[in-house]
Every structure is written in structure tokens, then in C-alpha cells.
Write a protein that holds these residues in place. Structure first.
Motif, mmCIF file in Angstrom:
data_model
loop_
_atom_site.group_PDB
_atom_site.id
_atom_site.type_symbol
_atom_site.label_atom_id
_atom_site.label_comp_id
_atom_site.label_asym_id
_atom_site.label_seq_id
_atom_site.Cartn_x
_atom_site.Cartn_y
_atom_site.Cartn_z
ATOM 1 N N VAL A 28 0.864 -1.188 0.000
ATOM 2 C CA VAL A 28 0.000 0.000 0.000
ATOM 3 C C VAL A 28 0.896 1.233 0.000
ATOM 4 O O VAL A 28 2.046 1.189 0.436
ATOM 5 N N SER A 29 0.376 2.351 -0.486
ATOM 6 C CA SER A 29 1.247 3.512 -0.673
ATOM 7 C C SER A 29 1.336 4.421 0.541
ATOM 8 O O SER A 29 2.154 5.333 0.561
ATOM 9 N N ASN A 30 0.525 4.223 1.554
ATOM 10 C CA ASN A 30 0.553 5.142 2.696
ATOM 11 C C ASN A 30 0.687 4.411 4.030
ATOM 12 O O ASN A 30 0.080 4.802 5.014
ATOM 13 N N ALA A 31 1.490 3.393 4.088
ATOM 14 C CA ALA A 31 1.668 2.628 5.325
ATOM 15 C C ALA A 31 2.460 3.416 6.365
ATOM 16 O O ALA A 31 2.230 3.278 7.560
ATOM 17 N N ILE A 32 3.367 4.266 5.923
ATOM 18 C CA ILE A 32 4.163 5.093 6.827
ATOM 19 C C ILE A 32 3.629 6.519 6.739
ATOM 20 O O ILE A 32 3.539 7.069 5.641
ATOM 21 N N PRO A 33 3.293 7.140 7.858
ATOM 22 C CA PRO A 33 2.814 8.527 7.803
ATOM 23 C C PRO A 33 3.899 9.456 7.258
ATOM 24 O O PRO A 33 5.088 9.307 7.575
ATOM 25 N N TYR A 34 3.485 10.420 6.441
ATOM 26 C CA TYR A 34 4.458 11.298 5.790
ATOM 27 C C TYR A 34 5.323 12.088 6.778
ATOM 28 O O TYR A 34 6.541 12.174 6.571
ATOM 29 N N PRO A 35 4.772 12.671 7.854
ATOM 30 C CA PRO A 35 5.656 13.432 8.763
ATOM 31 C C PRO A 35 6.775 12.577 9.361
ATOM 32 O O PRO A 35 7.913 13.040 9.503
ATOM 33 N N ASN A 36 6.468 11.331 9.694
ATOM 34 C CA ASN A 36 7.504 10.442 10.229
ATOM 35 C C ASN A 36 8.557 10.130 9.172
ATOM 36 O O ASN A 36 9.758 10.087 9.462
ATOM 37 N N PHE A 37 8.116 9.897 7.951
ATOM 38 C CA PHE A 37 9.047 9.588 6.870
ATOM 39 C C PHE A 37 9.928 10.795 6.558
ATOM 40 O O PHE A 37 11.142 10.646 6.371
ATOM 41 N N ALA A 38 9.334 11.990 6.528
ATOM 42 C CA ALA A 38 10.113 13.198 6.255
ATOM 43 C C ALA A 38 11.137 13.442 7.363
ATOM 44 O O ALA A 38 12.287 13.819 7.089
ATOM 45 N N ARG A 39 10.747 13.220 8.606
ATOM 46 C CA ARG A 39 11.678 13.377 9.733
ATOM 47 C C ARG A 39 12.827 12.378 9.621
ATOM 48 O O ARG A 39 13.992 12.708 9.866
ATOM 49 N N PHE A 40 12.510 11.154 9.231
ATOM 50 C CA PHE A 40 13.538 10.135 9.051
ATOM 51 C C PHE A 40 14.516 10.529 7.939
ATOM 52 O O PHE A 40 15.724 10.354 8.080
ATOM 53 N N LEU A 41 14.002 11.083 6.840
ATOM 54 C CA LEU A 41 14.878 11.510 5.745
ATOM 55 C C LEU A 41 15.800 12.644 6.180
ATOM 56 O O LEU A 41 16.974 12.673 5.803
ATOM 57 N N ILE A 42 15.286 13.575 6.962
ATOM 58 C CA ILE A 42 16.126 14.668 7.467
ATOM 59 C C ILE A 42 17.206 14.121 8.390
ATOM 60 O O ILE A 42 18.382 14.493 8.294
ATOM 61 N N PHE A 43 16.812 13.213 9.280
ATOM 62 C CA PHE A 43 17.787 12.593 10.181
ATOM 63 C C PHE A 43 18.863 11.851 9.393
ATOM 64 O O PHE A 43 20.059 11.979 9.672
ATOM 65 N N MET A 44 18.455 11.072 8.397
ATOM 66 C CA MET A 44 19.415 10.330 7.588
ATOM 67 C C MET A 44 20.317 11.276 6.787
ATOM 68 O O MET A 44 21.501 11.004 6.599
#
Length: 90
Positions: free
Chosen positions: A50-66
Motif C-alpha cells: 500500500v502507498s501510505n503505510a508510513i505517515p508522511y511526517p515520520n518519513f520526512a523526519r527520518f529523511l532529514i535525520f538520515m
């Protein structure tokens, strides 16, 4: 004098290990919201179906951290692999 000797090949590998993570980190930090949503949708589709299993704010925060983590790794690798030997050789 050989064009490609082992020292030059090692230097190219060291520079690649030092620069490529920073480039990826900068990409993650500066990519637009639309691109981040595309990455999230693609990842979620491949992992969960499915395309929205991970909430976008959490994913965006993870990308910034990475992104910051990759830049820090790149700076550390640059120092230990390339710069410290060049500065101590003087």
C-alpha cells in the motif's frame, strides 16, 4: 610512470567514500515535499503493498535525520581517510 597505480586507485575509492554519502545527504535534505512523497509511496508499495503505510511526517523526519547522519559520516570519513594524512605529511 604508470597511469593507474594502486595508490591512485585507493585515493579514488577514499574520495568516493567521502563524497558520495554527503551528496546523498544533501539530496535528502533539499528534495521537495513532492519528491519525498514519491519516495515514501514507492518504498511503501514495495514493502507493504500500500502507498501510505508510513505517515508522511515520520518519513520526512527520518529523511532529514538520515541526511544529517550521512553528512556527518562523510565529514568524519573525509577527515580520517583523506585529510588527516595530508595534513600530517607536511
Amino acid at each position: 610512470m604508470e597511469l593507474l597505480n594502486i595508490g591512485f586507485a585507493l585515493l579514488v575509492v577514499k574520495i568516493a567514500v567521502s563524497v558520495l554519502p554527503a551528496a546523498l545527504g544533501i539530496f535528502l535534505l533539499t528534495s521537495s515535499e513532492e519528491k519525498k512523497r514519491e519516495m515514501r509511496n514507492s518504498l511503501c508499495n514495495k514493502l507493504f503493498g500500500v502507498s501510505n503505510a508510513i505517515p508522511y511526517p515520520n518519513f520526512a523526519r527520518f529523511l532529514i535525520f538520515m541526511g544529517f547522519l550521512l553528512i556527518a559520516f562523510s565529514a568524519t570519513a573525509s577527515w580520517f581517510l583523506v585529510l588527516s594524512k595530508m595534513l600530517s605529511a607536511q
